[in-house]
Every structure is written in C-alpha cells, then in structure tokens.
Design a protein around this motif. Structure first.
Motif, PDB file in Angstrom:
ATOM      1  N   GLY A  92      46.148  28.073  38.242  1.00 57.23           N
ATOM      2  CA  GLY A  92      45.281  29.169  37.824  1.00 57.23           C
ATOM      3  C   GLY A  92      45.098  30.210  38.915  1.00 57.23           C
ATOM      4  O   GLY A  92      45.062  31.408  38.642  1.00 57.23           O
ATOM      5  N   VAL A  93      44.987  29.766  40.144  1.00 59.01           N
ATOM      6  CA  VAL A  93      44.831  30.692  41.268  1.00 59.01           C
ATOM      7  C   VAL A  93      46.107  31.508  41.452  1.00 59.01           C
ATOM      8  O   VAL A  93      46.053  32.708  41.711  1.00 59.01           O
ATOM      9  N   ILE A  94      47.247  30.869  41.291  1.00 59.09           N
ATOM     10  CA  ILE A  94      48.522  31.581  41.416  1.00 59.09           C
ATOM     11  C   ILE A  94      48.680  32.596  40.287  1.00 59.09           C
ATOM     12  O   ILE A  94      49.170  33.703  40.496  1.00 59.09           O
ATOM     13  N   ALA A  95      48.249  32.231  39.089  1.00 57.47           N
ATOM     14  CA  ALA A  95      48.376  33.134  37.948  1.00 57.47           C
ATOM     15  C   ALA A  95      47.374  34.278  38.003  1.00 57.47           C
ATOM     16  O   ALA A  95      47.582  35.312  37.362  1.00 57.47           O
ATOM     17  N   LEU A  96      46.308  34.125  38.746  1.00 57.52           N
ATOM     18  CA  LEU A  96      45.277  35.148  38.817  1.00 57.52           C
ATOM     19  C   LEU A  96      45.788  36.441  39.448  1.00 57.52           C
ATOM     20  O   LEU A  96      45.439  37.540  39.002  1.00 57.52           O
ATOM     21  N   ALA A  97      46.621  36.357  40.441  1.00 56.97           N
ATOM     22  CA  ALA A  97      47.099  37.548  41.151  1.00 56.97           C
ATOM     23  C   ALA A  97      47.888  38.495  40.240  1.00 56.97           C
ATOM     24  O   ALA A  97      47.564  39.690  40.170  1.00 56.97           O
ATOM     25  N   ARG A 105      45.595  40.123  37.635  1.00 58.23           N
ATOM     26  CA  ARG A 105      44.706  41.129  38.234  1.00 58.23           C
ATOM     27  C   ARG A 105      45.403  42.478  38.370  1.00 58.23           C
ATOM     28  O   ARG A 105      44.810  43.532  38.168  1.00 58.23           O
ATOM     29  N   PHE A 106      46.677  42.461  38.697  1.00 57.26           N
ATOM     30  CA  PHE A 106      47.400  43.716  38.898  1.00 57.26           C
ATOM     31  C   PHE A 106      47.955  44.296  37.600  1.00 57.26           C
ATOM     32  O   PHE A 106      48.131  45.499  37.485  1.00 57.26           O
ATOM     33  N   LEU A 107      48.215  43.453  36.600  1.00 53.47           N
ATOM     34  CA  LEU A 107      48.811  43.941  35.365  1.00 53.47           C
ATOM     35  C   LEU A 107      47.792  44.384  34.320  1.00 53.47           C
ATOM     36  O   LEU A 107      48.105  45.202  33.469  1.00 53.47           O
ATOM     37  N   VAL A 108      46.583  43.859  34.388  1.00 50.37           N
ATOM     38  CA  VAL A 108      45.560  44.224  33.419  1.00 50.37           C
ATOM     39  C   VAL A 108      44.743  45.380  33.983  1.00 50.37           C
ATOM     40  O   VAL A 108      44.200  45.290  35.074  1.00 50.37           O
TER      41      VAL A 108
END
Length: 56
Positions: A3-8, A11-14
């Motif tokens: 989840g932490v890896i997917a958060l980055a 964050r930049f695409l949305v």
C-alpha cells in the motif's frame, strides 16, 4: 508495504479537486437519513458475513 508503494504513483496521477462551497461534514452525514444508504450498508455486512462464514 504494498500500500505504501502504491501510494506514491496514486498521489502523482490523481489530480486535486477543490471542494465545493456548500460542503460540510454535517451536510455529508445527512446521507445517513436515507433508507437506501442503510439498506446498502446492511446488505454489505450480511454479504461479507456470509462469504466469510462459508469459508470458515
């Protein structure tokens, strides 16, 4: 950890969307007055409960 890896990238695409003027927590909680909302919550609870009960 995943989840932490997917958060980055999320964050930049949305893109940030500004909140509309008339929104407040109290106004959002008014949705709980509608029976359709409670029906969907109850169906979700029983649906997941049945699923986990079947696998137990």
């Amino acid at each position: 950890m995943i989840g932490v890896i997917a958060l980055a990238p999320v964050r930049f695409l949305v893109k940030d969307a500004p909140a509309s003027e008339g929104t407040s927590l109290r106004r959002e909680l008014r949705a709980l007055r509608r029976p359709q909302v409670w029906a969907s919550i109850v169906m979700t609870i029983f649906g997941f409960g049945g699923l986990f009960g079947a696998f137990t």
